[in-house]
Design a protein around this motif. Structure first.
Motif, PDB file in Angstrom:
ATOM      1  N   ASP A 195     -44.329  22.274  -6.823  1.00 19.85           N
ATOM      2  CA  ASP A 195     -44.335  23.252  -5.594  1.00 19.85           C
ATOM      3  C   ASP A 195     -44.696  22.538  -4.587  1.00 19.85           C
ATOM      4  O   ASP A 195     -45.700  21.730  -4.557  1.00 19.85           O
ATOM      5  CB  ASP A 195     -45.360  24.442  -6.004  1.00 19.85           C
ATOM      6  CG  ASP A 195     -44.908  25.177  -7.462  1.00 19.85           C
ATOM      7  OD1 ASP A 195     -43.771  25.864  -7.327  1.00 19.85           O
ATOM      8  OD2 ASP A 195     -45.629  25.385  -8.321  1.00 19.85           O
ATOM      9  N   LYS A 219     -46.259  17.815  -3.111  1.00 15.28           N
ATOM     10  CA  LYS A 219     -46.101  18.621  -4.240  1.00 15.28           C
ATOM     11  C   LYS A 219     -47.037  18.577  -5.223  1.00 15.28           C
ATOM     12  O   LYS A 219     -47.819  17.646  -5.360  1.00 15.28           O
ATOM     13  CB  LYS A 219     -44.768  17.951  -5.007  1.00 15.28           C
ATOM     14  CG  LYS A 219     -43.405  18.097  -4.011  1.00 15.28           C
ATOM     15  CD  LYS A 219     -42.268  17.677  -4.689  1.00 15.28           C
ATOM     16  CE  LYS A 219     -40.953  17.350  -4.100  1.00 15.28           C
ATOM     17  NZ  LYS A 219     -39.997  16.834  -4.693  1.00 15.28           N
ATOM     18  N   LEU A 247     -44.822  24.852  -1.121  1.00 13.40           N
ATOM     19  CA  LEU A 247     -44.597  25.973  -0.248  1.00 13.40           C
ATOM     20  C   LEU A 247     -45.619  25.665   1.047  1.00 13.40           C
ATOM     21  O   LEU A 247     -46.699  25.134   0.859  1.00 13.40           O
ATOM     22  CB  LEU A 247     -45.071  27.375  -0.806  1.00 13.40           C
ATOM     23  CG  LEU A 247     -44.234  27.606  -2.256  1.00 13.40           C
ATOM     24  CD1 LEU A 247     -45.082  29.031  -2.633  1.00 13.40           C
ATOM     25  CD2 LEU A 247     -42.846  27.790  -1.947  1.00 13.40           C
ATOM     26  N   ASN A 258     -47.982  36.602  -4.962  1.00 14.27           N
ATOM     27  CA  ASN A 258     -46.480  36.027  -5.297  1.00 14.27           C
ATOM     28  C   ASN A 258     -45.478  37.256  -5.553  1.00 14.27           C
ATOM     29  O   ASN A 258     -45.992  38.272  -6.082  1.00 14.27           O
ATOM     30  CB  ASN A 258     -46.677  34.860  -6.354  1.00 14.27           C
ATOM     31  CG  ASN A 258     -46.976  33.580  -5.909  1.00 14.27           C
ATOM     32  OD1 ASN A 258     -47.602  33.333  -4.892  1.00 14.27           O
ATOM     33  ND2 ASN A 258     -46.975  32.683  -7.013  1.00 14.27           N
ATOM     34  N   GLY A 304     -47.923  26.287  -6.175  1.00 11.25           N
ATOM     35  CA  GLY A 304     -47.054  27.535  -6.294  1.00 11.25           C
ATOM     36  C   GLY A 304     -47.505  29.011  -5.887  1.00 11.25           C
ATOM     37  O   GLY A 304     -46.918  29.959  -6.334  1.00 11.25           O
TER      38      GLY A 304
END
Length: 527
Positions: free
Chosen positions: A341, A336, A343, A257, A247
């Motif tokens: 997450d 994942k 990304l 972030n 994440g």
């Protein structure tokens, strides 16, 4: 001719591919043929070629990469001189020691007309712009750069990435609109998966189990435990590559972030601890290359080409020169992580900041802007990247491809300033055949669903703020890189994490976060 996103780590990614249908004659393109309206006061055509009626000479200071030949021998500049009536004298400086030579030019005020592929940093652009050595470009763009202006309208993230808080643009970027030139693909050895009857991993836990199988179950079938489960580029390149599974994003060119328009520098966060602990587990169990922190680029590329590596990262498939090796690999999606997450790291569309700037000694800035704008079109980018049609490339379905004979010559990097990176031009899908073949396109499709909608580039700060940020980051970045390396390599226990967090606070990471927050708020206000 690829971009090393793993190496774009804490200096480039933290601080701050091919457009084709080139013209090999001195005639204007068909769409512009006969259209040469000129600015009567400047004698500069606002469309079509030639740009000027009377021959014009410009001096450009540029970086020449080790793989390049002399710029004066490149077809792009020979042919474009005939088209444009603008003759360029390149002052070439090698990559090694280039920044010192660049700094000396400004310090001595012995300036060329143009800084070409000079890698100006945002701080340099602001310093030399406000100091009067570089000129503002925004009005010139409006009047003389229709291709660049259109790109800025199509991709709204470009303008704030190159505009100072005062509203000036002092340097132009290299622009990348094709996603595959903005990412490192995740290449997995499908031959080994098939041999061991394994499916493509979808989670970090499954990924770990696949790497263990690569290490222990002899997928190359030679009876030896000599397989390399996973490798990556030297140093901490592995952190941004794997961060998305935990994440962690890289917005504004830093470890940031964006959460509900709030800037969060995550270096001391629990999520980053989880990431580093996971990488430490891979490294300790020899699933991650033991030479990660010592190998050179050439060693890394060699490991890609052997077919004896289970998993690695690269923008394209060029290093896997052997067709049989190519066939062993497929691109996979980001796995994942423990919180769901996945990304995907991606460079911003305005990828190469500071690629082109006009200095105050330039007496023909209008013609100069017209000159560079051509390379922000597919036609101009094709000429820059592919050279001459027939001699260097051929068109297939409107897309340029190097001819087999020219590929076999090995001279691709000699005919274009693109090799070595940082050239001011457009990399679109139409000009990306060499770095975006079908295998790469398929690999990119696996990444597309996990790409950010907007990847914000490093913002432009005023000089005072930029100086503050540089002072803070000099200490913070060095400390983060040193400690993260130790955490991954097992030289530093995670029992020291609280101490690590406290040291970052003492180094004023909260103050750094506030400065980025202000920059982000200003950026949102520009849109």
């Amino acid at each position: 001719m690829k971009r090393n996103w793993g190496t774009v780590l804490f200096s480039t990614l933290i601080i701050s591919s091919l457009t084709l249908s080139a013209c090999s004659s001195d005639k204007p393109s068909k769409e512009n043929e006969g259209k040469t309206p000129a600015d009567e006061t400047k004698g500069v055509a606002t469309a079509g070629f030639p740009i000027v009626k009377e021959p014009l000479k410009l001096k450009m200071f540029t970086r020449i990469a080790p793989t390049n030949g002399p710029f004066k021998d490149m077809p792009v500049f020979q042919d474009y001189e005939k088209m444009s009536n603008v003759q360029v004298e390149f002052i070439e400086a090698p990559t090694d020691g280039f920044n010192e030579k660049k700094n000396l030019l400004f310090a001595s005020n012995e300036l060329p007309d143009v800084m070409y592929r000079s890698g100006l940093t945002p701080l340099e652009a602001i310093r030399y712009g406000t100091g009067g050595q570089l000129i503002p470009l925004e009005k010139l763009i409006d009047a003389y750069a229709p291709n660049l202006k259109k790109l800025m309208e199509t991709y709204p993230e470009i303008r704030p990435a190159i505009t100072t808080p005062e509203g000036h643009i002092y340097a132009l970027p290299g622009i990348v609109s094709v996603n595959s030139a903005r990412t490192d693909k995740r290449w997995m050895n499908q031959a080994w998966l098939q041999k061991l009857n394994l499916k493509v991993p979808e989670t970090t836990d499954e990924f770990y189990e696949v790497l263990k199988a690569f290490r222990d179950k002899d997928p190359n079938g030679n009876g030896k435990q000599d397989e390399l489960p996973m490798t990556a580029r030297n140093g901490l390149s592995i952190v941004p590559i794997m961060a998305g599974s935990f994440g962690l994003d890289f917005q504004l060119g830093y470890n940031i972030n964006l959460e509900n328009d709030k800037v969060n520098i995550w270096m001391g966060s629990d999520r980053n601890k989880e990431l580093l602990m996971y990488l430490n587990k891979l490294y300790a169990e020899k699933l991650l290359d033991p030479e990660l922190f010592t190998q050179k680029e050439a060693q890394y590329l060699t490991k890609q080409g052997t077919g004896n590596t289970g998993f690695f990262f690269d923008q394209t498939n060029n290093p896997m020169l052997d067709t049989k090796v190519n066939e062993q690999y497929i691109g996979i999606a980001p796995v994942k992580g423990p919180h769901g997450d996945s990304l995907q790291l991606a460079a911003p569309v305005p990828r190469d900041f500071g690629a082109f700037a006009i200095t105050s000694v330039n007496k023909n800035p209008e013609a100069t802007m017209r000159w560079i704008d051509y390379f922000y079109s597919d036609e101009g980018s094709t000429l820059l990247r592919f050279g001459r049609q027939g001699e260097n490339y051929e068109l297939k379905d409107g897309i340029p491809y190097y001819t087999a004979a020219f590929l076999n010559s090995g001279n691709q990097s000699k005919i274009t300033p693109y090799a070595g990176g940082g050239a001011p031009h457009l990399i679109s899908e139409k000009v990306a055949s060499y770095i975006n073949p079908p295998q790469v396109q398929e690999a990119q499709k696996k990444l597309d669903p996990f790409m950010p909608k907007i990847r914000y580039a490093a913002p432009m700060f005023d000089e005072q703020t930029a100086q503050q940020i540089n002072i803070l980051r000099n200490d913070i970045d060095k400390y983060y890189e040193e400690q993260s390396t130790k955490f991954i390599a097992g030289a530093l226990s995670f029992d020291k994490w609280a101490e690590f967090q406290n040291t970052l606070k003492k180094m004023k990471i909260d103050e750094l976060q506030k400065l980025y927050q202000v920059a982000y708020d200003n950026l949102k206000g520009q849109k």
